[in-house]
Scaffold this active site. Structure first.
Site, PDB file in Angstrom:
ATOM      1  N   TRP A 130       0.851  -1.185   0.000  1.00 19.88           N
ATOM      2  CA  TRP A 130       0.000   0.000   0.000  1.00 19.88           C
ATOM      3  C   TRP A 130       0.891   1.241   0.000  1.00 19.88           C
ATOM      4  O   TRP A 130       1.855   1.325   0.764  1.00 19.88           O
ATOM      5  CB  TRP A 130      -0.896  -0.033   1.248  1.00 19.88           C
ATOM      6  CG  TRP A 130      -1.781   1.150   1.425  1.00 19.88           C
ATOM      7  CD1 TRP A 130      -2.555   1.746   0.480  1.00 19.88           C
ATOM      8  CD2 TRP A 130      -1.987   1.879   2.638  1.00 19.88           C
ATOM      9  NE1 TRP A 130      -3.243   2.799   1.023  1.00 19.88           N
ATOM     10  CE2 TRP A 130      -2.915   2.901   2.345  1.00 19.88           C
ATOM     11  CE3 TRP A 130      -1.489   1.767   3.943  1.00 19.88           C
ATOM     12  CZ2 TRP A 130      -3.349   3.815   3.298  1.00 19.88           C
ATOM     13  CZ3 TRP A 130      -1.928   2.662   4.887  1.00 19.88           C
ATOM     14  CH2 TRP A 130      -2.851   3.669   4.570  1.00 19.88           C
ATOM     15  N   ASP A 211      -1.051  -5.974   9.066  1.00 21.73           N
ATOM     16  CA  ASP A 211      -1.971  -4.874   8.772  1.00 21.73           C
ATOM     17  C   ASP A 211      -3.266  -5.501   8.258  1.00 21.73           C
ATOM     18  O   ASP A 211      -3.272  -6.143   7.206  1.00 21.73           O
ATOM     19  CB  ASP A 211      -1.357  -3.954   7.702  1.00 21.73           C
ATOM     20  CG  ASP A 211      -2.282  -2.788   7.370  1.00 21.73           C
ATOM     21  OD1 ASP A 211      -3.308  -2.611   8.055  1.00 21.73           O
ATOM     22  OD2 ASP A 211      -1.969  -2.044   6.412  1.00 21.73           O
ATOM     23  N   LYS A 246     -13.257   0.243   6.297  1.00 18.47           N
ATOM     24  CA  LYS A 246     -13.908  -0.448   5.190  1.00 18.47           C
ATOM     25  C   LYS A 246     -15.044  -1.347   5.684  1.00 18.47           C
ATOM     26  O   LYS A 246     -16.137  -1.307   5.139  1.00 18.47           O
ATOM     27  CB  LYS A 246     -12.905  -1.297   4.405  1.00 18.47           C
ATOM     28  CG  LYS A 246     -11.500  -0.731   4.312  1.00 18.47           C
ATOM     29  CD  LYS A 246     -11.369   0.412   3.353  1.00 18.47           C
ATOM     30  CE  LYS A 246      -9.997   1.053   3.503  1.00 18.47           C
ATOM     31  NZ  LYS A 246      -9.610   1.928   2.444  1.00 18.47           N
TER      32      LYS A 246
END
Ligand code: LMR
Length: 400
Positions: A130, A211, A246
């Protein structure tokens, strides 16, 4: 003083969002930032979130400070969601955490604590990873290095290369792993591969840093973390950064948590004080609202099951778009087999076209994807898929 500061380039992901919002073309398609859109292209507030907010409006009696670690019931319930019912490590008191400002805050506090423990540690990140991992973790002063991960030929994980590189990583270093729904590639480790990574972590002594920002977006809230649970039950130490952006759709509320798994309960308590000191230096205390919403949903059986149901719909829509897009792109003039889109997990896939084609899609067809060719499948809808497929076919050669 400020005259010496040059203007910086826009953030690669949020700059793309700003460019998309500024585009006046009504038929524009947003496959950029990792935000869920429903089939009408809206990013709705989840039903359970609405209900929890209404509940808070009438029951909240004070706005006094939360404290550095945030809301204890949020910290406990979110950890429960991650670790599940068969959770030995919490029972042993070996895991402690704190509420953070989203997954970004979690990642940064995790890095700050690693730096306090071992400033010379290297954090190994997947290639690619990311875009914000590097500034967030590197900004703490820690050194970063890459391990091979994605194989563009198979559109999957290059597991041999990954394990070959990680075999050289030893105690005192840290390996960042995406818990599920790898961002940006959508290529995840299988449970067997998680087992192998776990065995390597145990043999070599490196510290896993997980993560997990998309739990529930691939196959289910428990299914998505089977590998992570296996790892955490086995290793003596780990850092875990989580986010509710999310899976609860709480993006702008900035809700997340960081947890530290240590060898003993006493160490976990000590590490938590370090994490709290690091947070106090950066934001002092986290905002209350979003975490209170999540704590209420996870603690209320009716809201929790409604949330799980809506999350299943979100996941189902993304997965349906994966299937449909792969079908619509079959037979393209460039001969690219897009079937990998079905196999990948979560919001993202790497589209694998050229930078020139990415630019043409944006300029000529108002289709926005990341320059890396990362696409957000949640931006694909029944209303835009025909236009999207036609645009891709055009830039790949047919009807251009
Ligand atoms: C993304 O990857 O698009 C999201 O996680 C949003 C962000 O902050 O980059």
């Amino acid at each position: 003083m400020f005259q010496q500061l040059p203007r910086l380039e826009a953030d690669p992901i949020l700059g793309m969002l700003a460019a998309y919002r500024a585009d006046p073309r009504p038929h524009k398609i947003d496959l950029g930032v990792g935000v869920y859109q429903d089939e009408l292209g809206r990013t709705p507030i989840m039903r359970a979130v609405n209900d929890a907010e209404r509940h808070l409006l009438v029951t909240e009696t004070s706005k006094t400070y939360l404290g550095i670690a945030g809301d204890p019931s949020f910290n406990e319930r979110l950890l429960g969601l991650l670790l599940g019912t068969d959770d030995r490590v919490s029972a042993e008191g070996r895991v402690r955490g704190l509420q953070t400002t989203g997954g970004c805050g979690a990642l940064r506090i995790g890095a700050e604590v690693i730096r306090r423990a071992r400033p010379e540690a290297t954090v190994w990140v997947s290639a690619p990873t990311w875009a914000n991992h590097v500034p967030l973790i590197g900004g703490s002063g820690l050194r970063l290095a890459e391990y091979p991960y994605y194989d563009p030929r198979t559109h999957g994980v290059d597991f041999d290369a990954m394990m070959g590189a990680l075999a050289e990583v030893g105690a005192g270093d840290v390996v960042l792993l995406h818990g599920c729904c790898h961002n940006p590639t959508g290529a995840d480790l299988s449970l067997d591969q998680w087992r192998e990574v776990t065995a390597l972590a145990l043999a070599n002594g490196f510290t896993p840093y997980v993560d997990i920002a998309y739990q529930g977006l691939a196959d289910g809230v428990d299914e998505d973390v089977a590998g992570v649970r296996h790892l955490l039950a086995a290793v003596p130490e780990a850092v875990i950064a989580t986010s509710c952006s999310k899976n609860f759709g709480l993006y702008r509320e900035r809700v997340g948590a960081v947890y530290f798994l240590t060898a003993t309960a006493a160490q976990a308590e000590a590490v938590q004080t370090q994490a709290m000191a690091a947070a106090r230096q950066i934001w002092s205390m986290p905002p209350a609202h979003g975490a209170a919403v999540v704590a209420h949903i996870l603690g209320d059986a009716t809201l929790r099951s409604d949330w799980l149901e809506e999350l299943a719909d979100v996941r189902g829509r993304i997965n349906a778009m994966r299937v449909l897009l792969a079908e619509r792109l079959a037979g393209n003039a460039a001969g690219i087999d897009f079937d990998f889109i079905r196999r990948q997990k979560g919001m993202f896939s790497y589209f694998g076209i050229t930078p020139d084609q990415v630019q043409r899609l944006r300029e000529e067809y108002a289709v926005y994807m990341m320059e890396s060719t990362r696409i957000n499948l949640a931006g694909v809808t029944p209303a835009n898929i025909d236009a999207l497929a036609a645009a891709v076919h055009a830039v790949l050669g047919r009807g251009a």
